[in-house]
Scaffold this active site. Structure first.
Site, short mmCIF file in Angstrom:
data_model
loop_
_atom_site.label_atom_id
_atom_site.label_comp_id
_atom_site.label_asym_id
_atom_site.label_seq_id
_atom_site.Cartn_x
_atom_site.Cartn_y
_atom_site.Cartn_z
N CYS A 1 -5.98 -12.72 5.19
CA CYS A 1 -7.20 -13.05 5.91
C CYS A 1 -8.02 -14.13 5.19
CB CYS A 1 -8.07 -11.81 6.10
SG CYS A 1 -7.31 -10.55 7.14
N THR B 1 0.83 -1.21 0.00
CA THR B 1 0.00 0.00 0.00
C THR B 1 0.86 1.25 0.00
OG1 THR B 1 -1.82 -1.12 1.11
CG2 THR B 1 -1.75 1.28 1.28
#
Length: 553
Positions: free
Chosen positions: A44, A16
């Site tokens: 996740c 990011t």
């Protein structure tokens, strides 16, 4: 302006930051160094590929090395490890894992995004090849390979996010699962009565819970293992998933003399800068501010890591951008039940001796007359003076994420329970109610603040045979409901009969009223107060009492 940015680590933080830095400047040189083969993957989602819910492995790749290099003009070096930081020379020492070649890379700004590593407790047999942790896609592949090869039994050690998600997905693959948790409950961030709803769901789906127990040794046994528990019990298994927590992966930072807190996390300011003005850090490896209660905390979540990365890149490129902290908003799904939390828990408030009040609401996730309404439980924590919202936990089959997100925003805005009374939410019968659970929570909490209602809590009433010498326990449900289950020692006077039968209550004793969820008991107390009777409501009714005092431990 910095001319060369070196980023250590990818995934949520590093990738990011690299993308944000490039959007801010076409001139800066950006080098990302990642120890693993993948730079940006959905960690996740790893358990769900093991379980077959996410069928395509490549779906977990948020960005490939080639795709990100082409889109953002980055120099990405995978399967290379940064060994050391020379702060004086502003260089990092790098090793190519395949060849062993080492070299130095200079930087003007350095961003650390090392993440957190799974804890492997120092117990016998922990290095056995059938004992797994889950951090990256390589770990995922190894676990899936074992299940695909025919593993029928698994022991999951640890009942946090990863432990629960692995238990669910192993059961989806028809693997027998024993879950071992050191604490009396799964999901430690939740309060016990909320976590109990997850215990019910785990047992209903065949997961054998071993709470307040721990794995002490893994012994080879035939083609599998025998897990020796602290309690003396043993479990035969084909594989073990260690999910006992994570610790910040900060050896690189420590060796470079960067400030760490007592738990080993990198100390940064609100610009994400370390004690070295040229070095920034983000993600699971850092200490963050607690915007709800003040002070510092460590909360390893992907959402905050992304925001921290954006802020770090802003500051590296000369923009004044600050991070306001992490309040810990999270959600977990388990066999169709969802549990969410935000802000402070009751456990945290008690540990820090911070005054608070709490209420419970049990409410349908949408209008009851519309087919498919499912009950959600909402626990709200707030200050006892002005009613500022401190935290919330919600559990149910549907609509949990909506409510927890609304209250998360309320906490960020420092709103009070009176604001929750007035909050305007979208309503149609298939989505909510004209008085949403969030509104109802505001109403109930406001009643507690202004004295319209008093509460006694289930934990103040012992299980099975509560002491009734000082209280009259009044069940205001129907006789049929009473017969199906009630608090021992309770007197049953249905609400519609209370106006004519209230004199049957023992004189001179306070009354603790309850019903299924608390609403009828509130109406009963309004009646009783007109007759001068000291009365209180068992918060959350029999439904909450049953979670605090479950029949199965």
């Amino acid at each position: 302006m910095n001319k060369k940015l070196v980023i250590v680590g990818g995934v949520a933080g590093g990738a990011t930051a690299a993308a944000r830095a490039r959007r801010l400047s076409e001139d800066i040189q950006i080098i990302m160094i990642e120890r693993g083969p993948d730079i940006a993957f959905a960690n996740c989602g790893l358990p769900y590929h093991v379980g077959g819910k996410i069928c395509q492995r490549d779906a977990l790749l948020v960005q490939t090395k080639e795709g990100m290099q082409e889109r953002f003009n980055l120099d990405i070096r995978t399967e290379q490890e940064v060994l050391a930081i020379d702060r004086d020379a502003k260089t990092v020492r790098v090793r190519e894992l395949e060849t062993g070649r080492e070299y130095d890379e200079s930087y003007d700004a350095l961003l650390l995004s090392p993440g957190a590593a799974p804890v492997r407790p120092p117990i016998g047999g922990v290095d056995h090849p059938a004992v797994f942790t889950l951090r990256n896609m390589v770990d995922m592949d190894r676990i899936k390979e074992a299940v695909d090869a025919g593993a029928k039994r698994a022991v999951v050690v640890g009942g946090g996010f990863i432990g629960l998600e692995m238990a669910e997905n192993l059961r989806r693959r028809e693997v027998e699962v024993d879950l071992v948790e050191l604490l009396p409950q799964v999901m430690p961030p939740l309060d016990p009565e909320v976590a109990e709803r997850l215990h019910v769901e785990l047992r209903a789906h065949g997961v054998r819970l071993h709470l307040e127990d721990a794995a002490e040794q893994f012994k080879p046994a035939g083609d599998g293992l025998t897990v020796q528990l602290r309690s003396g019990a043993t479990i035969d298994t084909d594989l073990v998933i260690l999910a006992v927590g994570v610790r910040p992966d900060t050896k690189l930072a420590a060796d470079a003399g960067l400030n760490l807190n007592q738990r080993g996390a990198i100390v940064v300011d609100d610009h994400m800068c370390t004690n070295d003005p040229a070095i920034y850090a983000v993600g699971d490896a850092i200490q963050v501010a607690d915007p709800v209660l003040g002070g510092e905390t460590m909360i390893p979540l992907a959402g905050p890591a992304n925001r921290q990365a954006r802020i770090a890149a802003d500051n590296i490129l000369g923009r004044d951008s600050t991070y306001r902290g992490t309040q810990g908003t999270s959600v977990v799904g388990l066999f169709g039940v969802t549990a969410g939390s935000t802000g402070a828990s009751e456990k945290t408030l008690r540990q820090r001796e911070i005054p608070f009040k709490k209420i419970y609401v049990h409410r349908g996730q949408h209008a009851g007359y519309y087919p498919g309404a499912e009950m959600i439980m909402l626990k709200l924590l707030f200050t006892p003076d002005d009613g500022r919202v401190l935290g919330a936990q919600v559990v149910g089959s549907a609509g949990v994420d909506k409510r927890i997100d609304v209250i998360a925003m309320a906490i960020q805005a420092r709103m009070t329970v009176h604001d929750l009374e007035e909050v305007e939410l979208a309503y149609a019968p298939q989505y909510g109610s004209a008085k949403d659970a969030v509104n109802i929570a505001g109403f109930v909490a406001a009643n507690a603040l202004n004295g319209d209602e008093k509460f006694i809590y289930a934990e103040e009433l012992p299980p099975n045979a509560p002491e009734t010498a000082n209280w009259t326990l009044l069940d205001v449900r129907s006789p049929l409901e009473f017969e199906t289950g009630h608090i021992p020692g309770a007197l049953n006077i249905p609400l519609p009969e209370l106006r004519t039968r209230w004199k049957e209550l023992p004189a001179g004793k306070p009354v603790a009223s309850y019903c299924g969820v608390g609403q009828r008991a509130y109406y009963a107390n309004r009646i009783l107060r007109t007759h001068g009777i000291d009365c209180t409501n068992i918060a959350g009714g029999l439904m909450t009492y049953s979670l605090v005092h479950p029949s199965e431990k």
